[in-house]
Design an enzyme around this catalytic site. Structure first.
Site, PDB file in Angstrom:
ATOM      1  CE  LYS A 209     -22.504  25.983  57.953  1.00  0.00           C
ATOM      2  NZ  LYS A 209     -23.500  25.048  58.451  1.00  0.00           N
ATOM      3  CD  GLU A 215     -20.193  21.540  42.961  1.00  0.00           C
ATOM      4  OE1 GLU A 215     -19.473  21.810  43.946  1.00  0.00           O
ATOM      5  OE2 GLU A 215     -20.802  20.458  42.841  1.00  0.00           O
ATOM      6  N   GLY A 269     -26.750  24.893  55.707  1.00  0.00           N
ATOM      7  CA  GLY A 269     -26.807  25.464  54.357  1.00  0.00           C
ATOM      8  C   GLY A 269     -28.225  25.523  53.806  1.00  0.00           C
ATOM      9  NE  ARG A 270     -30.617  19.687  55.155  1.00  0.00           N
ATOM     10  CZ  ARG A 270     -29.447  19.217  55.564  1.00  0.00           C
ATOM     11  NH1 ARG A 270     -28.335  19.607  54.960  1.00  0.00           N
ATOM     12  NH2 ARG A 270     -29.369  18.384  56.583  1.00  0.00           N
ATOM     13  CD  GLU A 355     -27.915  18.585  51.492  1.00  0.00           C
ATOM     14  OE1 GLU A 355     -27.519  18.454  50.334  1.00  0.00           O
ATOM     15  OE2 GLU A 355     -27.728  19.623  52.142  1.00  0.00           O
ATOM     16  CG  HIS A 386     -52.289  20.910  30.650  1.00  0.00           C
ATOM     17  ND1 HIS A 386     -53.338  20.626  29.808  1.00  0.00           N
ATOM     18  CD2 HIS A 386     -52.721  21.907  31.457  1.00  0.00           C
ATOM     19  CE1 HIS A 386     -54.353  21.435  30.086  1.00  0.00           C
ATOM     20  NE2 HIS A 386     -54.005  22.216  31.097  1.00  0.00           N
ATOM     21  CE  LYS A 514     -19.948  18.103  48.544  1.00  0.00           C
ATOM     22  NZ  LYS A 514     -19.880  18.920  49.742  1.00  0.00           N
TER      23      LYS A 514
HETATM   24  O1  F6P Z   1     -24.640  19.510  48.897  1.00  0.00           O
HETATM   25  C1  F6P Z   1     -23.913  19.519  50.077  1.00  0.00           C
HETATM   26  C2  F6P Z   1     -23.771  20.899  50.659  1.00  0.00           C
HETATM   27  O2  F6P Z   1     -22.907  20.797  51.737  1.00  0.00           O
HETATM   28  C3  F6P Z   1     -25.095  21.520  51.067  1.00  0.00           C
HETATM   29  O3  F6P Z   1     -25.554  21.100  52.282  1.00  0.00           O
HETATM   30  C4  F6P Z   1     -24.765  22.967  50.990  1.00  0.00           C
HETATM   31  O4  F6P Z   1     -25.919  23.732  50.974  1.00  0.00           O
HETATM   32  C5  F6P Z   1     -23.975  23.008  49.711  1.00  0.00           C
HETATM   33  O5  F6P Z   1     -23.226  21.813  49.725  1.00  0.00           O
HETATM   34  C6  F6P Z   1     -23.089  24.196  49.523  1.00  0.00           C
HETATM   35  O6  F6P Z   1     -22.133  24.326  50.527  1.00  0.00           O
HETATM   36  P1  F6P Z   1     -21.348  25.660  50.786  1.00  0.00           P
HETATM   37  O7  F6P Z   1     -22.326  26.723  51.135  1.00  0.00           O
HETATM   38  O8  F6P Z   1     -20.407  25.363  51.889  1.00  0.00           O
HETATM   39  O9  F6P Z   1     -20.618  26.025  49.512  1.00  0.00           O
END
Ligand code: F6P
Length: 548
Positions: A209, A215, A269-270, A355, A386, A514
């Site tokens: 987003k 990452e 995002g979620r 979150e 189990h 972060k």
């Molecule tokens: O973990 C924090 C967060 O901002 C989430 O809310 C989001 O889904 C994720 O990082 C990834 O963010 P982006 O889509 O901006 O890479």
């Protein structure tokens, strides 16, 4: 309009619920059933292909009444309207929360800053449809003219968990394309996936987003570098597409405008799998199935928005969760799907729920004096039986459980399905009834045990029972029913956030780690030095000495 700030602890329904808890805390579910034989008939909601039985909960009619009173006092009805109509309910980020608009019909009107967003939503849906169909049919090909065989979704958090969970859940409906998900900044993750790829036939979908996430950008860069070892620079445009709100950053990364699928800041995002973030879903199961997923969610939206609270599935489940969280002091909830397809469902919901509602400051800026977000965990049954069910049955903690099952098996194997469903049903019965001393003694009698063995073993064999469960029974796992199920939990999150008087749609809590990681990263390469506590400093030094 924004959401009002109402401290639930100050409400009369809250005080009455406390009193109700004192009355009910030692009452066994068996007693509640024996008092009212038709209890389950009253405490079951049947809606479309959903059968939701919440009668095995430690509540009575009066508790329910008080919980509904709580919704009145916290102005839930008005809050739901604010949510659906694009009010800025994500106040701390100054945004509307409109994942529901992503699955609204074409004729709907939802306004953000005076503009109806539905036409733009449908324009992007058309873009998803055309692109996924061209890739699936092989009309769009890789740079050497071969059709695509593999899709790699590069994203993390909401840009990974939703699509990954849905693609796995709908694997029965999957086409010939193989889909991988790369999320972790752990280089071993991306390199393990790369091992399986052919650069001529792989399509990379970079989902972020913000397009600033460490990452995702690291993984995308590593993959692009690997790709460019086998392909010329101009091949990038055929193999890389991006989903983002940050068009500038995407272009900086080298992806052309034509390959960008936009999303909007009013989609969290979620909650974004319904947007172009779901591109990997559409590629994996076809656009039509993606549409069915969306229309299922839309049906749940309508149910949630228009059904009286007494028979409103997300509302009832949210209130029960508040009841255990705030009055019984339950710390966690388990979500157990009796379907291997939903293997990633609890992991996916962990982000959505934790979150969103893992917050301490109320909508007035004050620290809350009560518990908020529940801790969610779970694994599919019967595997989990189990693994950790022992603790749910005989441990000291109260863990309300959602049992999710599907009446029809997709592969139609009746023998397996009957065994699966017998377990699904037996567990909720066992958790409720437990096993009394008398029942254990009766069993011992048949085993001809010595008196001393009987005396020794008896306390261990007794099950207290009285463990609350919900049964969410669905006819069949389809894209549509999955859409309904996910939306159910999304709305449950919303209701709980309203009752707890917190902001559910920001996530500032993930920022600090972060920031500090960026500081420490610079120290690894000697670019900067900072003061840390003795423990952190030692760990940094240990790493610097040990790394390869
Ligand atoms: O973990 C924090 C967060 O901002 C989430 O809310 C989001 O889904 C994720 O990082 C990834 O963010 P982006 O889509 O901006 O890479």
């Amino acid at each position: 309009m924004t959401l009002p700030s109402i401290n639930p602890e100050k409400l009369s329904s809250w005080s009455k619920l406390k009193e109700r808890y004192d009355i009910l805390k030692d009452v066994h579910l068996k007693t509640l059933f024996s008092k009212e034989a038709s209890r389950a008939d009253k405490m079951t909601i049947q809606w479309e292909d959903f059968y939701v039985d919440y009668s095995k909960n430690r509540i009575d009619a009066e508790t329910l009444q008080l919980l509904f009173e709580l919704t009145k006092e916290t102005k839930l009805k008005e809050a739901i309207e604010s949510y659906f109509t694009g009010d800025v309910i994500n106040e701390t980020e100054k945004r509307a929360v409109l994942h529901t608009a992503l699955r609204a019909p074409k004729t709907a009107e939802v306004f953000v800053d005076g503009e109806n967003v539905i036409p733009e939503v449908y324009r992007v849906k058309e873009q998803i449809k055309e692109f996924s169909e061209a890739i699936i049919k092989g009309d769009l090909k890789g740079h050497t003219g071969k059709p695509f065989t593999h899709i790699v979704n590069i994203g993390i958090g909401g840009s990974d968990l939703g699509p990954a969970m849905v693609v796995d859940a709908l694997s029965y409906y999957k086409n010939h394309l193989t889909t991988y998900f790369v999320s972790n900044v752990d280089g071993d993750h991306v390199h393990e996936v790369i091992k399986k790829l052919d650069p001529e036939t792989t399509l990379f979908v970079i989902v972020s987003k913000t397009f600033t996430t460490q990452e995702t950008l690291s993984n995308a860069t590593t993959i692009r570098n690997w790709f460019l070892k086998a392909a010329p620079e101009n091949a990038v445009s055929k193999h890389f597409v991006a989903v983002s709100t940050n068009l500038e950053k995407v272009k900086e990364f080298g992806i052309s405008e034509a390959n960008i699928f936009p999303m909007w800041d009013w989609v969290g995002g979620r909650f974004s799998l319904w947007s172009a973030v779901g591109l990997s879903i559409s590629l994996s199961v076809g656009y039509e199935n993606f549409e069915h997923l969306l229309s299922g969610a839309n049906k749940m939206d309508d149910h949630f928005r228009t059904t009286p609270f007494e028979t409103n599935i997300p509302v009832v489940l949210a209130l029960l969760s508040v009841w255990y969280n705030n009055f019984f002091g339950a710390e966690t909830e388990a979500i157990i799907p009796y379907s291997q397809y939903l293997n990633q469902f609890a992991t996916y919901l962990q982000q959505g729920i934790m979150e969103s509602n893992g917050k301490t400051i109320d909508r007035n800026g004050n620290k809350v004096g009560y518990q908020t977000g529940t801790i969610i965990w779970g694994e599919p049954g019967t595997n989990s039986q189990h693994a950790f069910f022992q603790l749910i049955h005989q441990g000291t903690k109260l863990i309300p459980v959602d049992f999710i099952g599907f009446a029809e098996a997709l592969h139609g194997d009746r023998d397996h399905q009957d065994k699966l469903m017998s377990n699904f049903i037996a567990q909720t019965e066992a958790l409720m009834n437990g096993k009394t001393e008398a029942e254990v003694l009766e069993e011992f009698k048949k085993q001809n045990l010595s008196q001393s063995t009987v005396e020794k073993l008896l306390p261990y064999k007794v099950f207290e029972g009285n463990k609350p469960t919900n049964t969410i029974f669905i006819k069949r796992l389809t894209p549509e029913s999955l859409g309904k199920l996910i939306a159910l939990y999304e709305h449950k999150i919303f209701v709980q956030g309203v009752v707890w008087n917190i902001f559910s749609y920001d996530q500032f809590g993930v920022e600090l780690g972060k920031q500090l990681a960026n500081v420490i990263l610079k120290e690894f390469s000697g670019q900067s030095e900072s003061l840390h506590d003795n423990s952190t400093m030692n760990i940094i030094n240990f790493y610097k000495k040990s790394r390869n």
